[in-house]
Design an enzyme around this catalytic site. Sequence first.
Site, PDB file in Angstrom:
ATOM      1  N   ARG A 146      -4.799   5.575  -2.147  1.00 43.93           N
ATOM      2  CA  ARG A 146      -3.342   5.603  -2.316  1.00 43.93           C
ATOM      3  C   ARG A 146      -2.790   6.615  -3.176  1.00 43.93           C
ATOM      4  O   ARG A 146      -2.866   7.029  -3.442  1.00 43.93           O
ATOM      5  CB  ARG A 146      -3.483   4.638  -3.381  1.00 43.93           C
ATOM      6  N   TRP A 182       0.534  -1.358   0.236  1.00 44.56           N
ATOM      7  CA  TRP A 182      -0.434  -0.031  -0.008  1.00 44.56           C
ATOM      8  C   TRP A 182       1.103   0.933  -0.297  1.00 44.56           C
ATOM      9  O   TRP A 182       1.334   1.556   1.244  1.00 44.56           O
ATOM     10  CB  TRP A 182      -1.396  -0.339   0.915  1.00 44.56           C
ATOM     11  N   VAL A 226      -4.796 -12.171   7.036  1.00 43.82           N
ATOM     12  CA  VAL A 226      -5.793 -12.905   6.557  1.00 43.82           C
ATOM     13  C   VAL A 226      -4.801 -14.058   6.229  1.00 43.82           C
ATOM     14  O   VAL A 226      -3.544 -14.121   6.213  1.00 43.82           O
ATOM     15  CB  VAL A 226      -6.818 -12.309   5.904  1.00 43.82           C
TER      16      VAL A 226
END
Lengths: 356, 821
Positions: free
Chosen positions: A212, A165, A269
Site C-alpha cells: 500500500r 487502496w 463480496v
Amino acid sequence: MADETTAPDIPTQLEALEREAEAQLSACAADADFNEWRTTYLGRSGKVTQLLRGLGGLPKEERPRIGQLANTVKQRLAAALEAQQAQLRRNEHAEALKAEALDVTLPGEPVRAGQLHPITQVLNEILGIFERMGFHVVEGPEVEWDRYNFALLNIPADHPARDMWDTFYVDAEPVSNLGSMLLRTHTSPVQVRVMEETPPPVRIVAPGRVYRNEATDASHEAIFYQIEGLAVDDRINMGDLKGVLTAFARQLFGGKTRVRFNCSYFPFVEPGAEVSISCHVCSGNGCRVCKQTGWLEILGCGIVHPNVLRAVNYDPEKYSGFAFGLGVERIAMLKYGIDDIRYFYGNDIRFLEQFR
Amino acid sequence: MRVSLRWLEEYVQVTLSADELAHQLTMAGIEVAQVIQVGDFWKNTFVGKIVDIKPHPNADRLQLVTVDYGQEQQPTLVTGASNIAKEDKVPVALLGAMLIDAYSDTPEIKELKPAVLRGIKSEGMVCSAKELGLGDDHEGILILDPEAPLGEPLQNYLGDTILELDLKPNRSDCLAMVNVAREVSALTGERLRQPVTRQIDTPSQPVVRVDIKEPKLCARYAAGLVTEVTIGPSPRWMQDRLLAAGMRPINNIVDITNYVMLEFGQPLHAFDYDKVAEGRIIVRRARYGEHLTTLDGEERELSAGMLVIADPNGPIALAGVMGGLETEVTADTTRILLEAASFNPTSIRRTRQALALPSEASRRFEQGVPPELAPIARDRAIEFIVEIAGGRARSHAADSYVRPQQRPTIELAEADLARLLGMEIPITTAAEKLRPLGFSYRRQDSRLQVTAPLHRLDVSCAADLVEEVARMVGYDNIPTTLPSGPLPDAAPTPLRTWTDRAKQVMVGAGFAEAITYTLTNTTRMERLLPKGISAELTEDLPREVAEAVLPLHAEPLHLKNPFTSEAGTLRTVTLAGLLETLAHNLRRRTDDVHFFEIAPVFLPVRGKLPEERRLLTAVMGQFRTEQWGARVENSFFTIKGAAEQVLQRFGIAGYDFVPVAHPTFHPYRTAAVTVRHGEAERVVGVVGEINAEVSAAFDVDQRALALVLDLNELVAQSRAIQQFTAPSRHPAVVQDLAIVLDAEIPAERVVEEVRAAGGALLESIDLFDVYQGPQVPEGKRSLAYTLTFRAPDRTLNDAEVTTIRDRIIFKLQVSLNAELR
C-alpha cells in the site's frame, strides 16, 4: 578324656576366632592388608584350618556338625572380606568422583537454534487451522495486473472504491485486457487466478505480501502480509462463512472467544462483513488493547459477488462462495501485544529472538 | 460524516442511548468510528443575557459585564472581549464551571476559580467557543441565538452528541442527514419525518437558460433564481448545525447550500447571477488552454476534457469540484443563480485527482448523486434563502434533464435468501425489512420485484437486496455452520512445501529468519559491486552465478509513484537487504548474527509480469558465540555446511562447489553451487566470503559470509521421498588413508578418484585431517580420510579390502601424483 574336654571347646574357639578375624578385617585398608588377612584366617594353613586340625579328636558323630559350623564361619569371613573390599573400592571411587565435582549452577551449553520470523510463525499457525478444515494453500504473484487486482474483482477503473487502496504502479507499458502493472494491494487476485483455472469446488487460502502506498507509522506499513480465503461450491452460504471463521478465531485466540459479524463493504463480496473477536486481553470487558470496546476487528469477508463469479465463468445462479482476507501483522500484534508494526521489518535480532 | 443527534432528532426520534445507537448502526454497516459528547464537562454554565456593560476602572482593555441568568442575583464579570453588546445572549460560566484553558497548548479542562482582575473581583466568565470546546474560535465571546432560553443550563441548550461515521464507498448516501435518519428509523422502528419542500414561483423574473453539451457527464441541471437577497450571516441555529457537522459558516447563501447538502446529500452551488453572462449556463468540456480562477484564489489551467460550467464568455466553475472566484457570491450580491446538478462520478473523480482538489461536493458526486434529487434540494434551498436572506424567488428557473433514467426493478427470490444466507427467511419478512429502508416492491408468490429508493445507487442486484435483508435481520441471527459441500482435489504446491522445509533447515542450522523490504533503490543494490566494477561479467562461471542469483546487470522495475526514493524499485537481488540487516545488527551487538530469508526477486520480462524468483539467502558475521562466551570464528566452511545441509535435505543427487571469482565475493573463498541437470551442470547459487570492499560499503567492519540459492531450481531438482535402504547386517572394514599431494589439487578431485577406484564396496569416504606445514614438503599438503568398506550381502575379508585399497593408492599416485604418507 581329652575328647570330652576339647569337643565343646571348638565352637567356642571358632566364635572367638571369627570375632578376632572381623576385628582385624575392619582395620584392613589396602590390598596388601587384605591378602595378609586372607592368608592368616582363610589360607590353607590359616587359623581356621589350624583349628579344624583338632577335629580328628572328636567323636565321629560330632565331626560333621563341627565341620559344617567351621565352613559357615569360613564363608561368613569370606563374604565379610568381599564386602569390606567393595566398601573400600567405593570409598576410593567416591574420592575420585569428588575430584570431578562440577558447579551445576553454571549455564548449560547453548544449543544453536535460529527461529522463524514471527510473521512466518503466525502465518503457519493460521494456514494450519484452515488446512485442517480442508483448505489448501495457493500462492500468487506480488506484481499484478490491474485486471486481477481490481477489474475482475468488481472494481472497474475510476470506481470510487479504488480509493480504499493506495496503489503502487509499476513503470511499465499497460497491456490491453490486463491494464496497468501494479503491486498487488491485497491477496484477493489469487482468488480470481484460482477460479480462472479450476472448476468448483474450490477451497483455498492464499498467503502473501501486499503493498500500500501510504506513510509508515506505528500501525501502517507499505508492505505487509495478508491471507485470503475462498470457498466456492454449490451450497456455500453465509452460515458456513460464520462457522469457518468462528472455528478459526477460537483455535487462534482460545475456545471462549466470541465472534461478531457486522455488515461492511468490499466490492468483491455481497453481503459483506467485518469480523471482530472479543478482546483476548480483557475477555471483552474493555481495556487499552481494545480501546475500551471489548472487541477487536480482525478481518473482512463476505459472500462472493455474483459479478466476480461471472467474470471467471462460474454461474452465480448455481454456485456460491465466501471469501475473507486478514492481515497477518494485525493478528500477530494482537496475539503478542506488539504495539508498533515497524518492528516486523526492522529485523532487530533482539526482537526476533523473542519468538523462539 | 459527523451526525449531530440534536439535528437528527428533527427527522427521527432517537430512543436509544448514543452508544447503543452507534452499536446498532455499526452492526448494520454504517460504521460509527467515534461517539463525541459535546459539552459533557459543562456545569455551572448557563444561557445568560448581558444587561449592562461598563468600562473597567483600572484597565482600558477590560470591561465589566453584568449578566442576567434567570436568577435574582445578577453577577458582574470581567471580560477582555469586545464583540458584545447589551441584550446579547451569551454563555455564562459561574465559579466551579469546567472550561478549556484557551491559553494552553494542549486542550486542558480546568475549574473556574474566583479571580480578582485589576482590583475587580470577577464572579465568573462569559465564554468563547474555544473555552467551551465548541471550536477553535477565541476571538470573542460566543454570541447565542436571541431565542436561546434564558437561565437554561448550557448543557441542555447547546450540548450535543456527535456520531462520527466512517462510511464505506457504497454507503455515501449517508453523507446526508435524512438518509442517516432513515437508517435509524428502520433500525428502531421510529417514524421518519422527511422535510417537505414546495416550489416558489414569483412571476416576471430574469431568464436562466441551461444548455447541457455533455449529457453523459451531466445527467441533469436544475437551476433556481432568487432576486433582491440580502447577504449576511446565517442564523445561529444553522451555524451551530454546520459547526457540529464540521463545516465553517461563511454567509447565509453559502451556509444554506452547505446545509441542504448535508441534509439531502445534493451538492449545490450559488452563482452571482449578475456575473453570469446572459444568464446562460453551458455545461461542457474545457477547451485546450482555458483557465479558471477557483474560489480558493488559485488560477488553474484546465485540461481539455474536464467538465466545466461556462457562460458564453468562458468557464465559471469546475463542475462539481469548485466554483469560480469571479461569479462568487459576495456581500454585494443581490441575485442568486442556484445550481443543483447531477454529474458523472468518473469525470468528477478525474478532475479532482488531476487538480488534487477534494471537496465535500466532489466527494458526494464521485460516489454518485441521483438526478432525481436535484430539484428537491434546489427547492429546499430556495425556501431557506427566501426565509433567511429575503427576496423573490423562482425555484424552477430551469431544469435540463436530457435522458431521464428509469429505475430498474430487481427480483428477489425467497430461495436466494436461503441459498446465500443459510437461513430460511419468508419473503414476506424480507419485504417488511426492506420497506422502512425506502424500497418499494410488488410480491409475486415467493418473489419480490423491488425498486430501490433513489438515494440507494449501490443497490443493483439480488445479492445487494440479500444484504439489505440480512443486515436488518442482523448478521448475529444467521446460523453458524460448517461447509457441507464436497472436498476439492488439491495438493500443496512443491514450492510452498519446500519453502517451509528449507526454512526449518535454516532454523535448525542456527539462522534467524529475516523479512526485508522488497522495495529498494538501485544505489542500495549496487553496493554489492566494488566501485568501478561493471555488472556485466565476461567470464562464464561468474556470469552464470550473476544470472542465477545476483542479476545486478538486469534493469529493475521501478515504481511510477514511489512513496520515498529509498523504496522506489523492485529488487533484483536479496543479498543487499540481508547485508544491511547484518550491519544493522552488528552495530547493536558484537557477535553471533546469522540471518536467512526466503523471498522473491523481481526480474523484468517484456510485456509480462516479472519473473518472481524465490531465493534462499543467508548471511553471517565473522564470529559466533559458543559456550560461556567463547568467540569462535566462522569460516567459509561454516556457511558451506549450511548450503550442504539444504542440498542434502532437498535430496539433490549431484551437486558441486566450483571455485568462482565473482566481484561481490572474495576471489579465493567462494564457490558456485552447481547441480547436475541431465548432462549439464547448472549454477543454482553461490556461497562464499563477501569481498571486503563490499562489506565496507554496507558498513560491515568484519568478514562476512553469504549464501544465495535459487529455490525454484532446487525444488525442480528435489526428491521428496528418499527411498528406504535396509541397513547392512554385515560388518564394515574401516581403514585410514593419508596421502601427500600438491596443495593446489582440490580435495574434491581426491574424493572423485577414490570413489572411482573404490567401486561399489567403498561405502563412504570421510575427511578427518588436512595438514600443510613443516611435516610435509613445501607446496604439498596432507589429506587423511577414513574409508569404510562394506558388502551388502557378506562379510568382507582382509584380502578383498587390501586389493581395493591398493587400487585406490595406485589410482591416486597415477592421477594426482599423490604419495602415501
